[in-house]
Enzyme design. Structure first.
Site, PDB file in Angstrom:
ATOM      1  N   ASN A 161       0.750  -1.249  -0.063  1.00  0.00           N
ATOM      2  CA  ASN A 161      -0.033  -0.074   0.025  1.00  0.00           C
ATOM      3  C   ASN A 161       0.930   1.353  -0.044  1.00  0.00           C
ATOM      4  O   ASN A 161       1.589   1.401   0.731  1.00  0.00           O
ATOM      5  CB  ASN A 161      -0.843   0.134   1.318  1.00  0.00           C
ATOM      6  CG  ASN A 161      -1.994  -1.068   1.211  1.00  0.00           C
ATOM      7  OD1 ASN A 161      -2.044  -1.774   0.215  1.00  0.00           O
ATOM      8  ND2 ASN A 161      -2.737  -0.993   2.364  1.00  0.00           N
ATOM      9  N   TYR A 219       0.766   5.414  -0.581  1.00  0.00           N
ATOM     10  CA  TYR A 219       0.159   6.755  -0.933  1.00  0.00           C
ATOM     11  C   TYR A 219       1.118   8.018  -1.045  1.00  0.00           C
ATOM     12  O   TYR A 219       0.767   8.734  -1.785  1.00  0.00           O
ATOM     13  CB  TYR A 219      -0.860   7.145   0.414  1.00  0.00           C
ATOM     14  CG  TYR A 219      -1.904   6.131   0.154  1.00  0.00           C
ATOM     15  CD1 TYR A 219      -3.100   6.495  -0.404  1.00  0.00           C
ATOM     16  CD2 TYR A 219      -1.713   4.967   1.033  1.00  0.00           C
ATOM     17  CE1 TYR A 219      -4.320   5.486  -0.645  1.00  0.00           C
ATOM     18  CE2 TYR A 219      -2.953   4.196   0.926  1.00  0.00           C
ATOM     19  CZ  TYR A 219      -4.020   4.328   0.278  1.00  0.00           C
ATOM     20  OH  TYR A 219      -5.173   3.592   0.131  1.00  0.00           O
TER      21      TYR A 219
HETATM   22  C1  FCB Z   1      -5.206   2.877   4.176  1.00  0.00           C
HETATM   23  C2  FCB Z   1      -6.232   1.967   4.562  1.00  0.00           C
HETATM   24  C3  FCB Z   1      -7.443   1.803   4.026  1.00  0.00           C
HETATM   25  C4  FCB Z   1      -7.803   3.303   3.559  1.00  0.00           C
HETATM   26  C5  FCB Z   1      -6.545   4.290   3.050  1.00  0.00           C
HETATM   27  C6  FCB Z   1      -6.901   5.630   2.644  1.00  0.00           C
HETATM   28  O1  FCB Z   1      -4.391   2.998   5.245  1.00  0.00           O
HETATM   29  O2  FCB Z   1      -5.706   0.679   4.346  1.00  0.00           O
HETATM   30  O3  FCB Z   1      -8.433   1.245   4.449  1.00  0.00           O
HETATM   31  O4  FCB Z   1      -8.299   4.191   4.614  1.00  0.00           O
HETATM   32  O5  FCB Z   1      -5.354   3.869   3.771  1.00  0.00           O
END
Ligand code: FCB
Length: 456
Positions: free
Chosen positions: A298, A300
């Site tokens: 994951n 971001y």
């Molecule tokens: C992550 C989570 C997901 C969502 C995103 C923005 O940490 O796994 O559930 O909230 O962020």
């Protein structure tokens, strides 16, 4: 004009999590979760909202599958709510809960959408919390029982399993920072939680493989690669420390490297390990390092670290990007970080197969006068991250797929409904779903397995 093309078997997906979309918090025998309890406690969620209804996906799942189909989505990553399956965390099984996920899986398969199931996306049964929650080893044992029940039930049809979503959030965001359920601020409890989460993952892997022959199993970690704010040795050290806290603490034991010695020493000095690593029993580290098929990533944003202590002895992070390069979460848009991260995971940890299991951004752009949602910033974010992913693949990184976070706007944990991550707009008053421009573009990217640069 240059066409960016992806490998023919590259998997394009979308992700959600049970508590964020399902609603129906008391339906059909479901037990209470720590998120039900947390959101029903005054002051925990910025807008005072709850996931009681959320996107009402529990009742609208068939329409949501049709929606995915219309967007060419090839794989759907969703999570199972443990308290729907075992309302008290262990023991009594709730058939109605099993039936719900069974219908969902059958619906996905009928639509030719591959299910990717996350077992734990944070909604621990409250009954287990009442016994002490993740800081207790018994919770790891209960997780294996739950895993056994659900994988026996769906294992003939589901062939991709993710044990945990983001152990850093389970351990630190929830037990040390206290922003997520159960809202503790207790370092020793957070470190015990980290261990029991990883341990329950390791124990669950062989159970899933037994119940779901031929399945692929992995875990999803969240990464915020840290870069030093300057070239000083002190800032370099701060960046390393930040990664020690955020990611090395998890990925090192998962790939057989034990807990990182520099961080163990730091936590002992700080008094966060009052009895050392006494919660690590013989065999635990071997169990945690169980061979898996893939790692879920994951991503971001990045972190920029500076050698100043933030409150509570955390490594300080600073923002160096201008405001217009941040999303509404305040997160810097930094696609290069995803490229760097994927390369590092492959070349440094020799991860055999990777999926981006979440990537996306929060922008609140809503319908214009024509009812269209022109979320150009999200489209640009996705385009630039796809390009980063594509470059990593060219370098030999075995990246097998990408899941956008999120299929639709939803309940964003402590931020409630103030943040919209969806490629599909949700009108919470009517539950209407409207694909945003980014979703329509994504649909075409999937159809063409790439896009022509300059045409977006
Ligand atoms: C992550 C989570 C997901 C969502 C995103 C923005 O940490 O796994 O559930 O909230 O962020």
């Amino acid at each position: 004009m240059h066409k960016l093309e992806f490998p023919t078997d590259f998997l394009w997906g979308a992700a959600t999590a049970a508590y964020q979309i399902e609603g129906a918090w008391q339906a059909d025998g479901k037990g209470e979760s720590i998120w039900d309890r947390f959101t029903h406690t005054l002051g925990k969620i910025v807008d005072g909202s709850t996931g009681d209804v959320a996107c009402d996906h529990y009742h609208r799942w068939a329409d949501d599958i049709a929606l995915m189909k219309s967007l060419n989505i090839q794989s759907y990553r969703f999570s199972v709510a443990w308290p729907r399956i075992l309302p008290a965390g262990r023991g009594q099984v709730n058939q109605a809960g099993l039936d719900f996920y069974s219908r969902l899986v059958d619906g996905l398969l009928a639509a030719d959408i591959m299910p990717f199931v996350t077992l734990y996306h944070w909604d621990l049964p409250q009954a287990l919390q009442d016994e002490g929650g993740w800081p207790q080893r018994s919770t790891a044992e209960a997780f294996v029982e739950y895993t056994d029940v659900i994988s026996r039930h769906l294992g003939d049809r589901v062939k991709h399993w993710i044990t945990h979503n983001e152990p850093w959030c389970i351990a630190f965001l929830s037990h040390q920072i206290g922003e997520h359920a159960p809202g503790w601020q207790n370092w020793p409890a957070a470190l015990r939680t980290a261990h029991h989460t990883l341990l329950s993952h390791g124990w669950a892997v062989p159970v899933i493989l037994r119940n779901s022959p031929g399945a692929q199993v992995g875990i999803t970690l969240n990464f915020e690669p840290a870069e030093p704010a300057s070239a000083s040795i002190a800032d370099l050290h701060a960046a390393r420390r930040r990664e020690g806290y955020f990611s090395r603490w998890f990925i090192d034991p998962l790939y057989g490297r034990h807990y990182p010695a520099d961080m163990v020493a730091e936590y002992e000095t700080a008094g966060y390990l009052p009895n050392g690593l006494d919660f690590v029993a013989d065999g635990d580290l071997a169990a945690i390092a169980a061979k898996t098929d893939f790692l879920g990533v994951n991503y971001y944003t990045r972190a920029v670290a500076r050698d100043e202590d933030a409150p509570d002895n955390l490594p300080q992070t600073v923002f160096v990007a201008p405001l217009d390069e941040r999303t509404e979460m305040g997160w810097e848009v930094y696609p290069q970080g995803l490229y760097n991260l994927l390369n590092r995971l492959h070349f440094e940890y020799q991860v055999p197969k990777l999926y981006v299991t979440e990537n996306g951004c929060s922008y609140s752009d809503g319908p214009n006068d024509q009812g269209e949602i022109v979320d150009q910033r999200r489209l640009n974010y996705l385009r630039d991250h796809f390009a980063a992913v594509r470059r990593a693949i060219s370098n030999g990184v075995p990246l097998a797929g990408y899941f956008v976070w999120s299929l639709m706007d939803n309940f964003e944990w402590a931020k409630g409904y103030t943040q919209r991550f969806g490629i599909v707009w949700v009108d919470y008053a009517t539950q209407q779903r409207i694909p945003k421009a980014s979703a329509l573009w994504y649909r075409d990217v999937i159809r063409n397995n790439g896009w022509t640069e300059g045409e977006e």
